[in-house]
Design an enzyme around this catalytic site. Structure first.
Site, PDB file in Angstrom:
ATOM      1  N   CYS A 120     -88.865 -11.127 -57.122  1.00 49.97           N
ATOM      2  CA  CYS A 120     -87.794 -10.538 -56.643  1.00 49.97           C
ATOM      3  C   CYS A 120     -86.360 -10.444 -57.398  1.00 49.97           C
ATOM      4  CB  CYS A 120     -87.763 -11.135 -55.086  1.00 49.97           C
ATOM      5  SG  CYS A 120     -86.953 -10.200 -53.792  1.00 49.97           S
ATOM      6  N   CYS A 313     -99.572 -28.991 -36.102  1.00 52.76           N
ATOM      7  CA  CYS A 313     -98.417 -28.862 -35.302  1.00 52.76           C
ATOM      8  C   CYS A 313     -98.923 -28.877 -33.898  1.00 52.76           C
ATOM      9  CB  CYS A 313     -97.637 -28.147 -35.668  1.00 52.76           C
ATOM     10  SG  CYS A 313     -95.891 -28.155 -34.969  1.00 52.76           S
ATOM     11  N   HIS A 314     -98.646 -27.369 -33.147  1.00 52.95           N
ATOM     12  CA  HIS A 314     -99.051 -27.459 -31.846  1.00 52.95           C
ATOM     13  C   HIS A 314    -100.212 -26.821 -31.848  1.00 52.95           C
ATOM     14  CE1 HIS A 314     -94.922 -28.311 -31.079  1.00 52.95           C
ATOM     15  NE2 HIS A 314     -95.030 -28.092 -29.628  1.00 52.95           N
TER      16      HIS A 314
END
Length: 388
Positions: A120, A313-314
């Protein structure tokens, strides 16, 4: 890993969030040691990052990303110990290109002939270090005039995933090119990838955690896997907003808006039996995905067939709702312990927070800092290896 590699990532404030974290964690998952430094900062300091994304305007918009914690000190770097250099994009390269110590570091790497991978806006630093003269390279389109002025053989980024190789120099236009960018860098380091002819499915939803979808998604793509992402009630090309969950000294994580994530496949056309493994990101999406019977049936199908399932995680809220945790050892984000225990799972404390565990075909992790181990353990179940 015997004969592995050590690489350096050159960081700065407001570097692009994905463009530092995806290579950082992917390379570690592949067995490569990665050090991160920023001029004027020490190991343990952090750099704020920037989310750059597109929403229909004439250029990208910016918002605050995660805080990236450095693991090495710039002033103590011994370049002879590193096998390669990675330069993320974002806004950091604008000022790093004016920093004499940074420019000299890049010049020394270039003189050594060791691989340099820059993405980039990172190529502004390459131009300042006079390392692109006479060499083919690409970058984000607006960087083109500077590279041409520096003598580069400019390759127009017709698509955002364009990557270019010229000897030991690897350049890419944007983070959409990460899979090829990282794969080319691993190859330049002498790496060989085997066993990656696998099909992986990601169960996505609105406000899944930004890192927890993009890092494993692009890491697996970089290995050569075919990776698809689906979301209920959405089609290929639709996008899911993501959430940035970070640890900023409060009693729980903070949330900021993240990138939007493009889906690859129509949910209603999904043939889940055609995939070799399932990945479930965390964030807030699992709260509502756990109420979707179609989603739960997909999870049950993978678990009943004993195909690898990796959830972080969740995401384990979905596993608990699907009733697949009974008798299984499992970790998750600490706040999800109740779901795991009520779902019949044996709770494994995530201490430290980057701990990940494998129980049979199930890989679970607590949070995005554990991605290197999370992806590595999934690779082991799939029989994918990176060797040097």
């Amino acid at each position: 890993m015997a004969n592995s590699r050590t690489v350096l990532i050159l960081c700065g404030d407001y570097m692009e969030d994905y463009e530092v974290m995806v290579p950082f964690q992917a390379l570690q998952a592949f067995g490569i040691t990665v050090h991160t430094v920023c001029p004027g900062k020490k190991a343990g300091d952090s750099c704020p990052t920037a989310v750059h994304d597109f929403c229909g305007h004439q250029t990208y918009f910016e918002s605050r990303g995660h805080n990236f914690t450095l693991n090495a000190t710039f002033d103590e770097v011994d370049l002879s110990k590193y096998d390669g250099l990675v330069i993320p994009g974002g806004r950091a390269p604008e000022y790093l290109a004016l920093t004499a110590s940074v420019v000299e570091l890049v010049k020394e790497f270039s003189r050594s002939g060791k691989p340099i991978a820059s993405i980039c806006h990172g190529q502004l630093i390459l131009a300042a270090a006079d390392t692109v003269n006479g060499r083919k390279c690409t970058a984000y389109a607006t960087v083109g005039p500077s590279l041409v002025a520096a003598g580069a053989k400019w390759v127009e980024p017709i698509t955002p995933d364009v990557c270019v190789v010229d000897g030991s120099l690897i350049t890419a236009a944007t983070y959409e090119g990460h899979p090829e960018f990282i794969q080319l860098f691993v190859k330049a380091l002498g790496g060989k990838i085997t066993g990656a002819n696998k099909r992986i499915l990601f169960l996505c939803g609105d406000y899944m955690e930004d890192y927890e979808v993009k890092v494993p998604f692009q890491s697996l793509q970089a290995l050569g896997c075919q990776v698809d992402a689906v979301c209920p009630e959405k089609k290929a090309g639709d996008r899911c907003p993501t959430a940035i969950h970070d640890f900023e000294g409060d009693q729980t994580y903070s949330e900021k808006p993240g990138h939007t994530f493009a889906l690859t496949t129509n949910f209603d056309d999904l043939v889940s039996s055609s995939y070799d493994a399932l990945v479930i990101p965390g964030g807030r999406a699992p709260e509502y995905l756990a109420l979707n019977e179609h989603v739960l049936n997909i999870v049950k199908e993978f678990m009943n067939s004993e195909k690898p399932v990796a959830s972080i995680c969740h995401g384990q809220q979905i596993l608990a709702a699907a009733g697949v945790l009974k008798g299984r050892k499992c970790t998750a984000y600490p706040a999800v312990k109740l779901n795991v225990v009520l779902g019949g799972g044996t709770w494994l404390e995530p201490d430290p927070i980057d701990r990940c565990f494998t129980d049979g075909n199930l890989v679970t992790g607590a949070a995005w800092p554990g991605h290197p181990e999370f992806v590595s353990q999934l690779m082991a179940l799939l029989g994918i290896q990176v060797s040097f």
